[in-house]
Scaffold this motif. Sequence first.
Motif, PDB file in Angstrom:
ATOM      1  N   LYS A 173       0.821  -1.212   0.000  1.00  0.00           N
ATOM      2  CA  LYS A 173       0.000   0.000   0.000  1.00  0.00           C
ATOM      3  C   LYS A 173       0.859   1.269   0.000  1.00  0.00           C
ATOM      4  CE  LYS A 173      -3.611  -2.384   2.589  1.00  0.00           C
ATOM      5  NZ  LYS A 173      -4.304  -2.479   3.878  1.00  0.00           N
ATOM      6  N   TYR A 174       2.117   1.150   0.457  1.00  0.00           N
ATOM      7  CA  TYR A 174       3.000   2.317   0.542  1.00  0.00           C
ATOM      8  C   TYR A 174       3.899   2.468  -0.689  1.00  0.00           C
ATOM      9  CZ  TYR A 174       1.629   2.243   5.440  1.00  0.00           C
ATOM     10  OH  TYR A 174       0.904   2.249   6.602  1.00  0.00           O
ATOM     11  N   LEU A 175       3.799   1.541  -1.627  1.00  0.00           N
ATOM     12  CA  LEU A 175       4.635   1.602  -2.823  1.00  0.00           C
ATOM     13  C   LEU A 175       4.006   2.548  -3.838  1.00  0.00           C
ATOM     14  CD1 LEU A 175       5.462  -2.192  -3.172  1.00  0.00           C
ATOM     15  CD2 LEU A 175       6.917  -0.387  -2.220  1.00  0.00           C
ATOM     16  N   GLY A 176       4.847   3.228  -4.570  1.00  0.00           N
ATOM     17  CA  GLY A 176       4.354   4.172  -5.571  1.00  0.00           C
ATOM     18  C   GLY A 176       3.830   3.467  -6.801  1.00  0.00           C
ATOM     19  N   PRO A 177       3.299   4.229  -7.730  1.00  0.00           N
ATOM     20  CA  PRO A 177       2.780   3.653  -8.965  1.00  0.00           C
ATOM     21  C   PRO A 177       3.904   2.965  -9.747  1.00  0.00           C
ATOM     22  CG  PRO A 177       2.716   6.068  -9.028  1.00  0.00           C
ATOM     23  CD  PRO A 177       3.195   5.672  -7.673  1.00  0.00           C
ATOM     24  N   GLY A 178       3.556   1.875 -10.389  1.00  0.00           N
ATOM     25  CA  GLY A 178       4.514   1.147 -11.206  1.00  0.00           C
ATOM     26  C   GLY A 178       5.322   0.114 -10.463  1.00  0.00           C
ATOM     27  N   VAL A 179       5.192   0.063  -9.142  1.00  0.00           N
ATOM     28  CA  VAL A 179       5.923  -0.944  -8.367  1.00  0.00           C
ATOM     29  C   VAL A 179       4.938  -2.055  -8.019  1.00  0.00           C
ATOM     30  CG1 VAL A 179       7.274  -1.452  -6.305  1.00  0.00           C
ATOM     31  CG2 VAL A 179       7.481   0.783  -7.421  1.00  0.00           C
ATOM     32  N   GLU A 180       5.212  -3.238  -8.545  1.00  0.00           N
ATOM     33  CA  GLU A 180       4.326  -4.377  -8.328  1.00  0.00           C
ATOM     34  C   GLU A 180       5.035  -5.470  -7.551  1.00  0.00           C
ATOM     35  OE1 GLU A 180       2.847  -5.693 -12.080  1.00  0.00           O
ATOM     36  OE2 GLU A 180       1.733  -3.840 -12.433  1.00  0.00           O
ATOM     37  N   ILE A 181       4.253  -6.243  -6.833  1.00  0.00           N
ATOM     38  CA  ILE A 181       4.761  -7.396  -6.093  1.00  0.00           C
ATOM     39  C   ILE A 181       4.107  -8.634  -6.676  1.00  0.00           C
ATOM     40  CG2 ILE A 181       4.805  -8.569  -3.857  1.00  0.00           C
ATOM     41  CD1 ILE A 181       4.859  -5.816  -2.541  1.00  0.00           C
ATOM     42  N   GLU A 182       4.921  -9.641  -6.955  1.00  0.00           N
ATOM     43  CA  GLU A 182       4.401 -10.908  -7.447  1.00  0.00           C
ATOM     44  C   GLU A 182       4.657 -11.968  -6.381  1.00  0.00           C
ATOM     45  OE1 GLU A 182       4.399 -13.512 -11.496  1.00  0.00           O
ATOM     46  OE2 GLU A 182       6.302 -12.600 -10.936  1.00  0.00           O
ATOM     47  N   LEU A 183       3.601 -12.658  -5.985  1.00  0.00           N
ATOM     48  CA  LEU A 183       3.701 -13.740  -5.018  1.00  0.00           C
ATOM     49  C   LEU A 183       3.687 -15.067  -5.762  1.00  0.00           C
ATOM     50  CD1 LEU A 183       1.024 -12.463  -2.469  1.00  0.00           C
ATOM     51  CD2 LEU A 183       3.494 -12.055  -2.405  1.00  0.00           C
ATOM     52  N   ILE A 184       4.589 -15.955  -5.380  1.00  0.00           N
ATOM     53  CA  ILE A 184       4.657 -17.274  -6.006  1.00  0.00           C
ATOM     54  C   ILE A 184       4.416 -18.335  -4.947  1.00  0.00           C
ATOM     55  CG2 ILE A 184       6.188 -18.932  -7.128  1.00  0.00           C
ATOM     56  CD1 ILE A 184       7.570 -16.685  -8.487  1.00  0.00           C
ATOM     57  N   ALA A 236       8.829   0.429   6.601  1.00  0.00           N
ATOM     58  CA  ALA A 236      10.262   0.180   6.398  1.00  0.00           C
ATOM     59  C   ALA A 236      10.479  -0.814   5.257  1.00  0.00           C
ATOM     60  CB  ALA A 236      10.893  -0.339   7.687  1.00  0.00           C
ATOM     61  N   LEU A 237       9.596  -1.807   5.144  1.00  0.00           N
ATOM     62  CA  LEU A 237       9.693  -2.758   4.041  1.00  0.00           C
ATOM     63  C   LEU A 237       9.485  -2.037   2.710  1.00  0.00           C
ATOM     64  CD1 LEU A 237       9.892  -5.451   2.592  1.00  0.00           C
ATOM     65  CD2 LEU A 237       7.553  -5.964   3.348  1.00  0.00           C
ATOM     66  N   ALA A 238       8.487  -1.173   2.641  1.00  0.00           N
ATOM     67  CA  ALA A 238       8.245  -0.411   1.410  1.00  0.00           C
ATOM     68  C   ALA A 238       9.464   0.444   1.064  1.00  0.00           C
ATOM     69  CB  ALA A 238       6.996   0.459   1.559  1.00  0.00           C
ATOM     70  N   GLN A 239      10.087   1.059   2.061  1.00  0.00           N
ATOM     71  CA  GLN A 239      11.279   1.876   1.815  1.00  0.00           C
ATOM     72  C   GLN A 239      12.429   1.001   1.320  1.00  0.00           C
ATOM     73  OE1 GLN A 239      11.509   5.365   1.970  1.00  0.00           O
ATOM     74  NE2 GLN A 239      13.343   4.809   0.813  1.00  0.00           N
ATOM     75  N   ALA A 240      12.596  -0.188   1.895  1.00  0.00           N
ATOM     76  CA  ALA A 240      13.653  -1.106   1.440  1.00  0.00           C
ATOM     77  C   ALA A 240      13.414  -1.530  -0.003  1.00  0.00           C
ATOM     78  CB  ALA A 240      13.725  -2.322   2.363  1.00  0.00           C
ATOM     79  N   ILE A 241      12.154  -1.740  -0.359  1.00  0.00           N
ATOM     80  CA  ILE A 241      11.817  -2.085  -1.748  1.00  0.00           C
ATOM     81  C   ILE A 241      12.205  -0.923  -2.665  1.00  0.00           C
ATOM     82  CG2 ILE A 241       9.920  -2.525  -3.355  1.00  0.00           C
ATOM     83  CD1 ILE A 241       8.567  -4.112  -1.028  1.00  0.00           C
ATOM     84  N   HIS A 242      11.819   0.285  -2.290  1.00  0.00           N
ATOM     85  CA  HIS A 242      12.171   1.460  -3.096  1.00  0.00           C
ATOM     86  C   HIS A 242      13.689   1.597  -3.226  1.00  0.00           C
ATOM     87  CE1 HIS A 242       8.372   3.294  -4.106  1.00  0.00           C
ATOM     88  NE2 HIS A 242       7.950   3.145  -2.867  1.00  0.00           N
ATOM     89  N   ASN A 243      14.407   1.399  -2.122  1.00  0.00           N
ATOM     90  CA  ASN A 243      15.872   1.516  -2.160  1.00  0.00           C
ATOM     91  C   ASN A 243      16.497   0.490  -3.098  1.00  0.00           C
ATOM     92  OD1 ASN A 243      15.665   3.575  -0.294  1.00  0.00           O
ATOM     93  ND2 ASN A 243      16.333   2.318   1.436  1.00  0.00           N
TER      94      ASN A 243
END
Length: 194
Positions: A6-17, A111-118
């Motif tokens: 929910k904290y990720l910006g547009p264009g950032v997707e997560i795929e669950l496997i 913090a997880l969203a920030q780590a993803i962005h980083n």
Amino acid sequence: VLEAAKYLGPGVEIELIGGTQEELKALGPLPQNVRWAGPVAYHKVPDILQRWHAALLPLDSDLFGEKLCNPLKLWDYRAVGLPLIAADVGSLHEVIAPQQAQWYPPGDPKALAQAIHNSLGPPSRAKKRSLRSWRTRALELLPVLEAAVALINEAIGAPGKTLELDRVSRQSLGNAASLRELVAEIQAGKVNVL
């Protein structure tokens, strides 16, 4: 992970496997930027990983996450050179150097969203992809195992008796919470040594 999405910006997707339909239903509705691929045959995993920009190792700060886990997915991620986003737990620090991942405290979606962005940032900020083979990992573990065997043999202290890694019963190893506990079990005669 879903809360962090929910904290990720547009264009950032997560795929669950992986997982089952029941597990998916238990998660509730997925955010729009999260997609579930379902179970994937192992031989198809590298093709999926090739399209990813980073890989997530989400663990909790519990006994499993802190002491017992060595996720196989980590080695798949490394095999294709993905930047890592890792929960800041003990078991992952044993196999990932601090500079080889974007770390986040478990249970902190912001913090997880920030780590993803980083991890997705410009190349100057992104962590260098680190390739390690199974052979490299085995060579890293060999001195640890040799030291453990030497310590156990010292604890046995009987001439002609030595521990061979493949001869200790799996049950005894599985029940020992630590090397020190295993040594104590050997000294107490609870583990057969040849």
